[in-house]
Design an enzyme around this catalytic site. Structure first.
Site, PDB file in Angstrom:
ATOM      1  N   CYS A  34       0.830  -1.195   0.000  1.00 58.52           N
ATOM      2  CA  CYS A  34       0.000   0.000   0.000  1.00 58.52           C
ATOM      3  C   CYS A  34       0.868   1.250   0.000  1.00 58.52           C
ATOM      4  CB  CYS A  34      -0.886   0.051   1.257  1.00 58.52           C
ATOM      5  SG  CYS A  34      -1.933  -1.383   1.515  1.00 58.52           S
ATOM      6  N   CYS A  38      -2.928   4.862   2.789  1.00 57.19           N
ATOM      7  CA  CYS A  38      -4.028   3.940   2.517  1.00 57.19           C
ATOM      8  C   CYS A  38      -5.136   4.118   3.557  1.00 57.19           C
ATOM      9  CB  CYS A  38      -3.535   2.501   2.545  1.00 57.19           C
ATOM     10  SG  CYS A  38      -4.831   1.284   2.168  1.00 57.19           S
ATOM     11  N   ASP A 443      19.665  37.899 -12.658  1.00 62.39           N
ATOM     12  CA  ASP A 443      18.405  38.174 -13.349  1.00 62.39           C
ATOM     13  C   ASP A 443      17.787  39.472 -12.820  1.00 62.39           C
ATOM     14  OD1 ASP A 443      15.956  37.026 -14.960  1.00 62.39           O
ATOM     15  OD2 ASP A 443      15.159  37.618 -13.006  1.00 62.39           O
TER      16      ASP A 443
END
Length: 493
Positions: A34, A38, A443
């Site tokens: 699982c 679950c 930037d």
């Protein structure tokens, strides 16, 4: 993480969805495996054992839980946050390299022997490349069985199985149901948007770890979309795909708990590869909790994270395409970059039909661009040289950009090309190669945001300050960019 038993048990007992994909819980008494979240009653601690992959569970003789469907959980964030051999191998296996080229092809791409690759994967994942590829074939088969009306024989070969027998045996072994039973169960479900109502179109859900902020993710893709190749239509980002066996068109729409994905493919064998590339494009296997927790340690950055947590890094479905577009975008506006790219597409792209929208072409390959006339480009002479040199290197194989790239080596090769400075190299590392620590301190948008927040504004000082954000500086870039009121930071109306 699967070796930390105490931590795994806590995650299972609390049904913590944040750990889905990080590890799998196998139950010794029922022989099922699982996801940690679950919804069933957690098994007794003494009956739990943990594995790092679904393939390892299957190889150990466990079958997938029918309730939590562990095979559909998000992928491990480990493989997209690292550049070592195992992580690169997992990205290539997800892209179908083992099915197309075999384990020797995978090893050749990584520069190792098949024995070395098998040993490293088994040591970390509990399964070798063939078992890992088999687990992915099983998941692809399940998607096709449940979402299409394809005959089972076509499903088998589309999923990559060599025979109907191996397809039937694998589906029964992994899901404890025959292919026919899987389709019958799917047909009984109502209100499930994974079931396609359009012939030739596959609809499914792409899971992710919450939170996910779609604003900058889809905003960036829509604002920079190349006409003919990409578009924003009816609340969805749509684009054309060049795939190993054919062509495709994908439509991706953000939903509160998943990404709705509609795929139209000329060859269904490309399904798993298309899904893998869409997940990569949207950074869906990221661990936003780990990223945001690290960035919150900076008191100047924490308010941005708290205001809109879960930002992802928008990536690309084709690294070479993005590198070309990055050069076209050097020192020009977003609109100008789109115009330059659209001209290349019209002149050199491969036409494609789109009955549902306005997409017209696949982005041209480096080979298609290798013979272009530099004088035909409406670019400064220096940038023409940069573009033609890049295209030539990509076309002749001297520069390889992709899922198997070593990030540092790729940077060095890009820097060696004329016209490639830190901004271009780092934006390619961030969005094309997927380096989560790529950083753009020079930037302009970054420098403005840094100054407004009281962060150091010069590239050197900002880089020194950002050492505390590692290894998630690419995500910090997204948070800083988002302070600007630019279309890339907003979902289109």
């Amino acid at each position: 993480m699967h070796t930390d038993t105490e931590r795994c048990v806590r995650a299972v007992q609390s049904k913590d969805a944040r750990f889905d994909g990080w590890f799998f819980t196998a139950v010794l008494t029922t022989r099922i495996y699982c996801r940690p979240s679950c919804p069933a009653v957690p098994p007794k601690v003494q009956n739990m054992t943990f594995y790092p992959s679904a393939a390892a569970c299957q190889q150990a003789g466990f079958r997938a839980c029918k309730r939590c469907r562990p095979d559909t959980s998000p992928g491990s964030p480990e493989w997209n946050a690292r550049a070592d051999t195992v992580a690169r191998a997992m990205r290539l296996i997800g892209d179908g390299v083992v099915d197309r080229e075999g384990v020797p092809g995978l090893a050749t791409r990584l520069g190792y022997s098949t024995r070395q690759i098998e040993r490293q994967l088994n040591a970390e994942l509990g399964a070798g490349p063939l078992a890992l590829a088999r687990a992915q074939r099983a998941q692809t088969a399940r998607v096709l069985i449940e979402t299409t009306a394809l005959p089972m024989a076509e499903v088998a070969f589309a999923a990559g199985f060599a025979s109907i027998r191996s397809f039937n045996d694998t589906v029964r072994e992994v899901f404890a149901l025959t292919p026919g039973e899987l389709r019958t169960r799917a047909s009984r479900r109502t209100g499930d948007d994974r079931v396609s109502r359009t012939p030739g179109v596959i609809s499914l859900r792409l899971p992710f770890r919450a939170p996910l902020n779609p604003e900058n993710l889809f905003g960036h893709l829509a604002a920079t979309a190349v006409p003919g190749v990409e578009e924003w239509r009816d609340g969805a980002y749509r684009r054309t795909l060049r795939l190993p066996h054919g062509q495709g068109i994908v439509s991706l729409s953000p939903r509160p708990d998943h990404i709705a994905c509609r795929l139209s493919l000329t060859d269904s064998r490309d399904l798993r590869i298309a899904i893998s590339r869409c997940r990569w494009l949207l950074d869906l296997d990221a661990d936003p909790i780990a990223v945001d927790d690290q960035l919150r340690t900076d008191p100047l950055l924490a308010p941005l994270v708290d205001k809109a947590p879960g930002r992802r890094v928008p990536r690309t479905v084709d690294a070479a395409e993005f590198a070309v577009r990055a050069v076209l975008g050097q020192q020009v506006s977003t609109a100008a970059a789109r115009t330059h790219a659209a001209r290349l597409v019209t002149a050199h792209g491969e036409p494609i039909e789109d009955p549902e929208g306005g997409l017209t072409h696949l982005f041209p390959t480096p080979a298609a661009l290798a013979g272009l006339d530099p004088e035909a480009l409406a670019l400064p002479r220096s940038r023409r040289t940069t573009l033609t040199t890049l295209v030539g290197a990509l076309a002749d194989g001297s520069l390889r950009l992709g899922l198997d790239s070593d990030w540092d080596e790729a940077r060095a090769r890009l820097f060696a090309l004329p016209g490639f400075g830190p901004w271009t190299v780092e934006v390619i590392a961030m969005r094309a190669l997927g380096d989560p620590d790529a950083f753009l301190p020079g930037d302009l948008g970054m420098r403005r945001a840094a100054a407004d927040l009281g962060l150091p504004a010069t590239p050197a000082a900002l880089t020194a300050h950002a050492a505390a954000w590692r290894p998630w500086r690419a995500y910090a870039v997204q948070y800083l960019w988002a302070t600007d009121d630019h279309p890339i930071n907003h979902l289109p109306a």
